[in-house]
Design a protein around this motif. Structure first.
Motif, PDB file in Angstrom:
ATOM      1  N   GLY A  64       0.871  -1.072   0.068  1.00  0.00           N
ATOM      2  CA  GLY A  64      -0.056   0.118   0.108  1.00  0.00           C
ATOM      3  C   GLY A  64       1.029   1.225   0.078  1.00  0.00           C
ATOM      4  O   GLY A  64       2.035   1.279   0.574  1.00  0.00           O
ATOM      5  N   TRP A  66       0.839   4.057   2.074  1.00  0.00           N
ATOM      6  CA  TRP A  66       1.518   4.527   2.962  1.00  0.00           C
ATOM      7  C   TRP A  66       1.840   3.410   4.029  1.00  0.00           C
ATOM      8  O   TRP A  66       1.974   3.579   5.125  1.00  0.00           O
ATOM      9  CB  TRP A  66       0.254   5.323   3.736  1.00  0.00           C
ATOM     10  CG  TRP A  66      -0.649   6.257   2.823  1.00  0.00           C
ATOM     11  CD1 TRP A  66      -1.784   6.032   2.301  1.00  0.00           C
ATOM     12  CD2 TRP A  66      -0.128   7.273   1.989  1.00  0.00           C
ATOM     13  NE1 TRP A  66      -2.156   6.881   1.242  1.00  0.00           N
ATOM     14  CE2 TRP A  66      -0.995   7.663   1.062  1.00  0.00           C
ATOM     15  CE3 TRP A  66       1.210   7.753   1.928  1.00  0.00           C
ATOM     16  CZ2 TRP A  66      -0.843   8.810   0.034  1.00  0.00           C
ATOM     17  CZ3 TRP A  66       1.307   8.895   0.940  1.00  0.00           C
ATOM     18  CH2 TRP A  66       0.518   9.323   0.250  1.00  0.00           C
ATOM     19  N   GLY A  67       1.991   2.255   3.441  1.00  0.00           N
ATOM     20  CA  GLY A  67       2.395   1.079   4.437  1.00  0.00           C
ATOM     21  C   GLY A  67       3.646   0.616   3.730  1.00  0.00           C
ATOM     22  O   GLY A  67       4.913   1.431   4.167  1.00  0.00           O
ATOM     23  N   GLU A  77       2.217  -0.448   8.355  1.00  0.00           N
ATOM     24  CA  GLU A  77       1.954   0.904   8.923  1.00  0.00           C
ATOM     25  C   GLU A  77       2.898   1.387   9.983  1.00  0.00           C
ATOM     26  O   GLU A  77       3.521   0.626  10.608  1.00  0.00           O
ATOM     27  CB  GLU A  77       0.590   0.646   9.659  1.00  0.00           C
ATOM     28  CG  GLU A  77      -0.225   1.760   9.955  1.00  0.00           C
ATOM     29  CD  GLU A  77       0.188   2.352  11.359  1.00  0.00           C
ATOM     30  OE1 GLU A  77      -0.186   3.524  11.752  1.00  0.00           O
ATOM     31  OE2 GLU A  77       0.861   1.705  12.255  1.00  0.00           O
ATOM     32  N   ARG A 110       0.979   9.777   6.883  1.00  0.00           N
ATOM     33  CA  ARG A 110      -0.004   9.098   6.692  1.00  0.00           C
ATOM     34  C   ARG A 110      -0.080   7.699   7.439  1.00  0.00           C
ATOM     35  O   ARG A 110       1.181   7.212   7.547  1.00  0.00           O
ATOM     36  CB  ARG A 110      -0.029   8.940   5.180  1.00  0.00           C
ATOM     37  CG  ARG A 110      -0.271  10.310   4.569  1.00  0.00           C
ATOM     38  CD  ARG A 110      -1.607  10.851   4.490  1.00  0.00           C
ATOM     39  NE  ARG A 110      -2.747  10.123   3.931  1.00  0.00           N
ATOM     40  CZ  ARG A 110      -3.116  10.107   2.613  1.00  0.00           C
ATOM     41  NH1 ARG A 110      -2.442  11.057   1.644  1.00  0.00           N
ATOM     42  NH2 ARG A 110      -4.030   9.658   2.339  1.00  0.00           N
ATOM     43  N   GLU A 112      -1.515   3.683   7.079  1.00  0.00           N
ATOM     44  CA  GLU A 112      -2.284   2.960   6.215  1.00  0.00           C
ATOM     45  C   GLU A 112      -3.272   1.993   7.082  1.00  0.00           C
ATOM     46  O   GLU A 112      -3.114   1.174   8.078  1.00  0.00           O
ATOM     47  CB  GLU A 112      -1.376   2.042   5.505  1.00  0.00           C
ATOM     48  CG  GLU A 112      -2.157   0.946   4.754  1.00  0.00           C
ATOM     49  CD  GLU A 112      -1.213  -0.132   3.826  1.00  0.00           C
ATOM     50  OE1 GLU A 112      -0.939  -1.146   4.316  1.00  0.00           O
ATOM     51  OE2 GLU A 112      -0.683   0.397   2.813  1.00  0.00           O
ATOM     52  N   SER A 218      -8.953  -3.825   4.370  1.00  0.00           N
ATOM     53  CA  SER A 218      -9.224  -2.515   3.783  1.00  0.00           C
ATOM     54  C   SER A 218     -10.490  -1.913   3.945  1.00  0.00           C
ATOM     55  O   SER A 218     -11.655  -2.415   4.219  1.00  0.00           O
ATOM     56  CB  SER A 218      -9.069  -2.800   2.207  1.00  0.00           C
ATOM     57  OG  SER A 218      -9.216  -1.786   1.555  1.00  0.00           O
TER      58      SER A 218
END
Length: 244
Positions: A64, A66-67, A77, A110, A112, A218
């Motif tokens: 992802g 932001w991960g 995260e 951010r 995730e 998600s």
């Protein structure tokens, strides 16, 4: 830390990073990030946590934004990786960075949601990282992030067949190598896509393990936005992966 496992996992991941870097992707994909290259140090630290003869190997689809794209850790995260796993390493930039998806590494503000939910559940159930990694591990099927010019995320299953098939061959090979090394009793698919990957690789490699699918964390999934942790805990307990 199992030095033999770490050495072999590192070699397998390095081979995967090199193999996917040789693949080509056309529009609408305009930017491809490979965190196994620019976040390699953090990924190596993560791999050093793995052990063999696992109870469960968890599998996600791909990083992802932001991960793992920021931290090099699956579902990574930032707070979970930095504060719970105690991993924090310098992260470089991808060669072709999208201005709307900057790589800031552990300085990224951010969060995730998927990673926060998944690692949050693990930290609640196991309390310490050592307790979790003694018998569990998490990997992603595909290490690449695909983006369109608008910065819209494009998942591997949406790639055209001529791009998807070479990617699948490389990622299947990597996943089977990880499975053979870590020898999990349960293969826990985080979502439908991961389940299909496990089924295909188990069949190809004649690997003996029980496949379990859990609800993807998600926020795009309405079912995940109401007591995701409770639902998934029940799924894992019912499947025999976790004790109640």
């Amino acid at each position: 830390m199992n030095q033999s496992i770490t050495r072999d996992l590192t070699r397998i991941a390095s081979d995967l990073a090199k193999s996917v870097d040789q693949l080509c992707f056309a529009e609408p994909v305009t930017h491809v990030y490979n965190p196994l290259v620019y976040a390699w140090k953090a990924h190596q630290e993560y791999l050093s946590l793995a052990n063999g003869n696992l109870e469960a190997l968890f599998l996600g689809m791909n990083p992802g934004p932001w991960g793992m794209a920021q931290t090099g850790v699956p579902f990574g995260e930032i707070a979970a990786v930095r504060d719970w796993m105690q991993i924090e390493c310098p992260v470089d930039k991808p060669p072709n960075e999208h201005e709307k998806r900057p790589i800031e590494g552990f300085a990224c503000q951010r969060s995730e949601v998927s990673g926060r939910r998944l690692w949050g559940l693990f930290s609640e159930h196991y309390v310490t990282p050592d307790a979790f990694f003694q018998s569990q591990f998490v990997v992603n099927y595909c290490p690449l992030v695909f983006m369109e010019q608008s910065a819209r995320n494009r998942t591997p299953d949406k790639l055209p067949a001529n791009e998807r098939e070479p990617l699948t061959a490389v990622c299947d090979y990597h996943l089977l190598a990880v499975m053979q090394l870590l020898k999990p009793r349960f293969l826990v698919a985080v979502g439908v896509y991961a389940e299909a990957c496990f089924k295909r690789v188990v069949q190809q490699g004649n690997f003996d393990a029980t496949i379990v699918r859990i609800l993807h964390p998600s926020p795009a999934s309405p079912a995940a936005n109401k007591d995701w942790a409770g639902k998934v805990t029940k799924q894992l307990v019912n499947a025999g992966v976790w004790k109640s």
